[in-house]
Structures are given as structure tokens and as C-alpha cells.
Design an enzyme around this catalytic site. Structure first.
Site, short mmCIF file in Angstrom:
data_model
loop_
_atom_site.label_atom_id
_atom_site.label_comp_id
_atom_site.label_asym_id
_atom_site.label_seq_id
_atom_site.Cartn_x
_atom_site.Cartn_y
_atom_site.Cartn_z
N ARG A 45 -1.85 6.44 0.65
CA ARG A 45 -2.94 7.29 1.69
C ARG A 45 -2.23 7.23 3.00
O ARG A 45 -3.66 7.72 3.87
CB ARG A 45 -3.82 5.47 1.40
N SER A 74 -4.79 -7.97 4.88
CA SER A 74 -6.51 -9.00 5.37
C SER A 74 -6.60 -9.38 6.33
O SER A 74 -6.25 -8.68 7.34
CB SER A 74 -5.40 -10.12 4.50
N ASN A 97 -1.42 -5.66 -3.73
CA ASN A 97 -1.95 -5.16 -4.62
C ASN A 97 -1.68 -4.25 -4.91
O ASN A 97 -2.52 -3.29 -6.24
CB ASN A 97 -3.81 -5.83 -4.05
N GLU A 107 -12.71 -14.05 0.14
CA GLU A 107 -13.18 -13.20 -1.03
C GLU A 107 -12.14 -13.85 -2.68
O GLU A 107 -11.08 -14.64 -2.00
CB GLU A 107 -11.85 -11.90 -0.65
N PRO A 151 6.64 -2.27 3.60
CA PRO A 151 6.13 -2.55 1.73
C PRO A 151 5.35 -4.18 2.03
O PRO A 151 6.38 -4.28 3.04
CB PRO A 151 5.76 -2.15 0.94
N ALA A 152 4.97 -4.32 0.90
CA ALA A 152 4.62 -6.04 1.14
C ALA A 152 5.96 -6.38 0.35
O ALA A 152 6.57 -5.57 -0.55
CB ALA A 152 3.25 -6.16 0.28
N GLU A 156 -9.48 6.61 5.55
CA GLU A 156 -8.67 7.27 4.88
C GLU A 156 -9.23 7.89 3.52
O GLU A 156 -9.59 7.46 2.81
CB GLU A 156 -7.32 6.05 4.31
N CYS A 166 -9.66 -5.21 -3.19
CA CYS A 166 -10.68 -4.95 -1.88
C CYS A 166 -11.94 -5.20 -1.70
O CYS A 166 -13.30 -5.26 -1.82
CB CYS A 166 -10.30 -4.43 -0.84
N GLU A 206 -7.58 -0.90 7.33
CA GLU A 206 -8.25 -1.26 6.25
C GLU A 206 -8.05 -2.91 5.59
O GLU A 206 -7.23 -3.18 5.24
CB GLU A 206 -7.23 -0.22 4.66
N LEU A 207 -8.62 -3.34 5.45
CA LEU A 207 -8.82 -4.92 5.70
C LEU A 207 -9.52 -5.58 4.67
O LEU A 207 -10.52 -4.98 3.74
CB LEU A 207 -9.82 -5.57 7.02
P1 NAP Z 1 -1.84 -9.52 4.39
O1 NAP Z 1 -1.32 -11.12 3.66
O2 NAP Z 1 -3.12 -9.22 5.71
O3 NAP Z 1 -0.15 -8.75 4.07
C1 NAP Z 1 -0.10 -7.40 4.20
C2 NAP Z 1 0.81 -6.95 5.09
O4 NAP Z 1 1.40 -7.20 6.16
C3 NAP Z 1 2.14 -7.29 3.92
O5 NAP Z 1 2.78 -6.27 3.96
C4 NAP Z 1 2.40 -8.38 4.94
O6 NAP Z 1 3.89 -8.73 4.82
C5 NAP Z 1 1.77 -7.59 5.56
N1 NAP Z 1 2.21 -9.18 8.07
C6 NAP Z 1 1.19 -10.38 6.91
N2 NAP Z 1 1.88 -11.02 8.25
C7 NAP Z 1 2.13 -10.15 9.01
C8 NAP Z 1 2.74 -10.16 10.53
N3 NAP Z 1 1.75 -10.91 11.54
N4 NAP Z 1 2.50 -8.88 11.30
C9 NAP Z 1 2.78 -7.81 10.87
N5 NAP Z 1 2.61 -7.53 9.27
C10 NAP Z 1 2.22 -8.37 8.25
O7 NAP Z 1 -2.48 -9.06 2.87
P2 NAP Z 1 -2.31 -9.75 1.24
O8 NAP Z 1 -1.77 -10.64 1.03
O9 NAP Z 1 -0.19 -8.25 0.62
O10 NAP Z 1 -3.43 -8.13 0.56
C11 NAP Z 1 -4.09 -9.17 0.30
C12 NAP Z 1 -5.33 -8.42 1.50
O11 NAP Z 1 -5.64 -6.81 1.54
C13 NAP Z 1 -6.41 -8.77 0.72
O12 NAP Z 1 -7.60 -9.35 1.77
C14 NAP Z 1 -7.52 -7.32 0.99
O13 NAP Z 1 -8.92 -7.41 0.88
C15 NAP Z 1 -6.83 -6.22 2.05
N6 NAP Z 1 -6.62 -4.87 1.20
C16 NAP Z 1 -7.71 -4.20 2.06
C17 NAP Z 1 -7.19 -2.44 0.98
C18 NAP Z 1 -9.22 -1.70 2.08
O14 NAP Z 1 -8.10 -0.54 1.86
N7 NAP Z 1 -10.07 -1.92 3.06
C19 NAP Z 1 -6.80 -2.55 0.53
C20 NAP Z 1 -6.17 -3.02 -0.58
C21 NAP Z 1 -5.98 -4.70 -0.10
P3 NAP Z 1 4.33 -9.75 3.45
O15 NAP Z 1 4.12 -8.99 2.47
O16 NAP Z 1 6.29 -10.01 4.15
O17 NAP Z 1 3.82 -10.85 3.80
#
Ligand code: NAP
Length: 484
Positions: free
Chosen positions: A165, A235, A157, A387, A181-182, A464, A290, A256-257
């Protein structure tokens, strides 16, 4: 221009200062969410590529830790300058892979660059301590040293800022890194790696791997034992799994979830400020943040006026491809995210919510969802708990301060809340009771590189940015001294 920007972006793995194809030459497609078409292919790393990246980070660690703090700071400062100079190109690249309007991408580039400037200044302020023991007989020397090689994982995102950060403080502290990165938005990070090399970052300090198999590539690195820290933004669901994996080698973790931010508007609030704040808290990044206000609670006397004005503002937003002039809201990241938002809205409507604007998905390419305002959203609706990650503002009325605080805290998340009131004592009282790591008081944005960003409860661990952001990458070492 779009094609040129994509073609000028590296598309290989960055390991030990060299760009290289994935073992076996596999690639993964990066899509433009506004059209659903492929922008380009990038390298698709295997677990062996992941290990090679960690090897490079480990090999570079000792020399990097010994590099003068001023030099580390100057590399960060040059990165800030390069990002600022090339903001237009970087913003366009980000819009193409992630969808947000170019103006918002420029905002993110400025925000990301600011982390480099901030940590350039922090690099030379890593201090220690010298203390006389309480009994007067010994001395304590306390020093702060880099944690060691770090694993960094970021979401789609905010493709540049979430990485900045982490990379900013890691570089400032003297840590080396493997950054993943994603898979949906790898281009901004690959470009940043190129830029940091131009800024003088030595080979092996930052290694970037892109992969369609994030679990398969990262888990062996987390369990390897040579990395000493994992910093993850994403997430809560994935974060929990990574904390579990990190337990094996007792890694330091920063998490940071997810978030589920409440926004409280009291009857004594300034209505203009509350509506402006709600627009910002809800619509920054098209709601895919988030920090997005997910649950908007308004005290009954102000509800009708607030709802009318918010719905007017939301209805006036232009939805479209982020590269086009005058667009306020881009597409969601993919079809799954758009379908999830639609399901949450449908569920709320079935449970009695009224649609004030939006809620109808247009036909056609790209993953667009209209800005939506729902009134009378019951507490049982799924979007009060999950969310949303989309441009949907659910409104619910409350009567008393007690009820508002109870509803706000009724979630496992605890990242941020927003509070609108002109009563100072209420502002302080409610701020103390809200179970979140951050609060926006009469404003709809909290993110600032100079402030400690982070959550409590299941929104994460650690902070952060701010003056404590660098601590996440430093270990304290204490020397007990005999002076007799
Ligand atoms: P996500 O599905 O948890 O993925 C985040 C990152 O983790 C991606 O790079 C993803 O790779 C990787 N990942 C997924 N499964 C993994 C595993 N089993 N082992 C290692 N890495 C893995 O989250 P998202 O959908 O990209 O992002 C949205 C979430 O981020 C929301 O819940 C949001 O609230 C949270 N967020 C939090 C903050 C904060 O500062 N608190 C800031 C921004 C976003 P892939 O891309 O290959 O799946």
C-alpha cells in the site's frame, strides 16, 4: 515444503540493489508463532546500515523520478503478475512468520498484489493543470512531482499488504524508498523486494532493512533531512513519537494508526447480514487488524438472538497452526499479545461480563487464544477503550440511536465503524455522525485498494489507496506565468 519456502527467502539487507549482511554480521531470529520455534535468522541492521540504505535511495532518486511513468507502471504490473503466479509460496511464507491460516494469507497476497495493479494504472494518470488567472492577466501552470526519498515503516499483522500500500504509490509517483518491515515478520517483505527486482525495479529504488533496533535505526534517518517523507503503519503510540521526530525536518507524514472500531446493529437490521458482517469484521486476521470490530453494540430487541448466533459461529471455528487443513484461526503473534488479550478479557469478566464462548487459554506451545464472545460488557471495561487485537467479541446493548452514536464516538480512535440497519434515512444520518474515516454499511469489510483507506482523530493522517493514494507521494508545484 515449509523449509524450502523459508530457505528460498532472502535473509540479508537489500541496499542499492545488492543483498548484504548487516555491518558486524549481526542477525535476528524470526519465530513461528504457532510453535514458538525459530524459523530462520535475518540480518539485524545497525544505524550505519540504515544510513547506507538512505544513501542508496537518495542516489537513485533523480533517475527514478525521470523514468517514464509507463515504465514505472509496467514494473508494478509485472509485480502484480509475479505475486499472483507465486501466491501459494508467498502465502505459506507469510503463514509461517505471522501465523494466520494459509487461506487468509492467500487473501492478503491477492489484496497486496491488487495495490500494485491499481497503482500501475495510476502511474500514467498523474496530471496537472493550466488555468487563466481570475483577473485574466496571468496563467497558472500546476504540475505534480515526486516528493523524494521516502521512509516506510510497517507492522507485523499484514506483512505484505501494508508494504504494498506504500510501495505501490511511491513507485508510481517516482519516489525511492527505505522500507523497514516489522522485526517479527520481515520475510514477506524481503521476498517482495526480490520479486520487484525480477519485475525490473532498478537498484536503489526500494531498499529494505530489517532490524531489532527500529528506533535506533530509523530516528537518525527521520532526522537526516534527505528523506522527504515518512509513511508509517502501526500503533498510535509509536506514530505520535514519529510525528514528533518528523517535525524537525518538517517531513510529509502519512500515518495509519490504531483503531477501536464500533459495530452497531439496529433492531431493524437483517440479522443474517449482521452476524455475517460481525464475523468478518471481528475475525479477519484472527482479530489482529486495525479494522477489527472491538465494540459490538446491539439494540436491545435483537440482542439475545444476535448474541446466541454469534457465539455459535465463534464456537464452531477451528483454532490451530495456520498451515494445517481446516484451520480457521491461527495463533496470536507472541506471548505478550496473548497475555494482553487474556488480561482484557479477565478485566471485563471481573466487571460483570458473561462468557458466551471461549475465554480459556489452552496449555501448550504457540500463542493461541480461543474465539471468545462476552455479553453484558460494561462501558467501564478496559476492552471498550483499548485495542484488543485478538479474537474477542464484546457485546453491549443499547436503547436509542443517540446512545449508540455517543458510545461509538467515545474513543480517541477514528479509523472505521460498521453499521447494520435496513432504514436508509438512519443509515445516512448515523454515517454522517460517526467520527471515523471509513464505514462498513451492512458489510463487515471496508479494505479495497481502489478506495481511500485511513482514519480521523488519533487513527491517523492521510489516505492510502484509491485515486488519492498517490497524492501522498506527490508535491504540487505551481508556476505563475506572465503572458503579456
Ligand atoms: P508498532 O509497535 O507501532 O510497530 C509498527 C512498526 O513500527 C514496526 O515495524 C516496528 O518495528 C516499528 N517501530 C516500533 N517502534 C519504533 C520506533 N521507535 N521508531 C521507528 N519504528 C518503530 O505496531 P505493531 O504492534 O507492529 O502493529 C499493530 C498496530 O498497528 C496496531 O495498533 C494496529 O491498529 C496498527 N495498524 C494500523 C493499520 C492502519 O491502516 N491504520 C493497519 C495495520 C495495523 P519492530 O517490529 O521492530 O517493533
Amino acid at each position: 515444503m515449509e523449509r524450502e519456502v523459508v530457505e528460498a527467502c532472502p535473509n540479508e539487507l537489500f541496499i542499492g540493489g545488492k543483498w548484504q549482511a548487516a555491518a558486524g554480521g549481526k542477525t535476528l531470529a524470526v519465530e513461528d508463532p504457532a510453535t514458538g520455534t525459530t524459523l530462520c535468522e535475518v540480518a539485524d541492521a545497525s544505524p550505519a546500515d540504515g544510513v547506507a540504505a538512505l544513501d542508496a535511495a537518495v542516489a537513485a532518486q533523480a533517475d527514478w523520478a525521470a523514468t517514464a511513468p509507463r515504465e514505472r507502471g509496467e514494473i508494478l504490473r509485472r509485480t502484480y503478475e509475479l505475486m499472483t503466479e507465486r501466491a501459494d509460496e508467498l502465502a505459506l511464507l507469510m503463514t509461517l512468520e505471522m501465523g494466520k491460516p494459509v487461506a487468509e494469507s492467500k487473501g492478503e497476497i491477492a489484496y497486496a498484489a491488487e495495490f500494485f495493479r491499481w497503482f500501475a494504472e495510476e502511474a500514467v494518470r498523474i496530471d496537472g493543470g493550466y488555468q487563466v488567472a481570475p483577473n485574466g492577466q496571468g496563467r497558472f501552470l500546476v504540475m505534480r512531482q515526486p516528493v523524494g526519498p521516502c521512509l516506510l515503516i510497517t507492522p507485523w499483522n499484514f506483512p505484505a499488504a501494508m508494504g504494498a500500500r506504500k510501495i505501490g504509490p511511491a513507485v508510481a509517483a517516482g519516489c525511492t524508498m527505505v522500507m523497514k518491515p516489522a522485526s517479527q515478520t520481515p520475510l514477506s517483505m524481503l521476498k517482495l523486494a526480490e520479486l520487484m527486482t525480477e519485475a525490473g525495479l532498478p537498484a536503489g529504488v526500494l531498499n529494505v532493512i530489517t532490524t531489532s533496533d527500529s528506533g535506533g535505526v530509523m530516528e537518525p534517518l527521520i532526522r537526516d533531512g534527505r528523506a522527504r517523507k515518512l509513511s508509517f503503519t502501526g500503533s498510535t503510540q509509536v506514530g505520535r513519537k514519529l510525528i514528533e521526530q518528523s517535525a524537525e525536518q518538517v517531513l510529509r507524514t502519512s500515518m495509519e494508526l490504531g483503531g477501536n472500531a464500533p459495530l452497531l446493529v439496529f433492531a431493524d437490521a437483517d440479522l443474517d447480514k449482521a452476524v455475517d458482517g460481525a464475523m468478518l469484521a471481528k475475525m479477519r486476521n484472527g482479530g489482529e487488524a486495525c479494522t477489527a470490530a472491538n465494540r459490538i453494540y446491539v439494540q436491545t430487541p435483537l440482542m439475545d438472538e444476535f448474541a446466541t448466533r454469534l457465539a455459535e459461529r465463534m464456537a464452531a471455528l477451528t483454532v490451530g497452526r495456520g498451515t494445517e487443513e481446516g484451520v480457521d484461526v491461527g495463533p496470536l503473534i507472541d506471548a505478550a499479545q496473548r497475555d494482553k488479550v487474556k488480561d482484557l478479557v479477565d478485566d471485563a469478566i471481573t466487571q460483570g461480563a458473561r462468557v458466551l464462548t471461549g475465554a480459556s487459554v489452552a496449555e501448550g506451545n504457540g500463542y493461541f487464544y480461543p474465539p471468545t464472545v462476552l455479553a453484558d460488557v460494561p462501558r467501564t471495561a478496559r476492552l471498550q477503550k483499548e485495542e484488543i487485537f485478538g479474537p474477542v467479541a464484546p457485546l453491549t446493548a443499547f436503547e436509542t440511536e443517540e446512545e449508540a452514536v455517543r458510545m461509538a464516538n467515545d474513543t480517541e480512535y477514528g479509523l472505521v465503524s460498521y453499521l447494520f440497519t435496513n432504514d436508509l434515512t438512519r443509515a445516512l444520518r448515523v454515517s454522517e455522525r460517526l467520527e471515523t474515516g471509513m464505514i462498513g454499511l451492512n458489510q463487515g469489510i471496508v479494505s479495497n485498494p481502489a478506495a481511500p483507506f485511513g482514519g480521523v482523530k488519533q487513527s491517523g493522517l492521510g489516505r492510502e489507496g484509491g485515486s488519492t493514494g498517490i497524492d501522498e507521494y506527490l508535491e504540487l508545484k505551481y508556476v505563475a506565468i506572465n503572458v503579456d
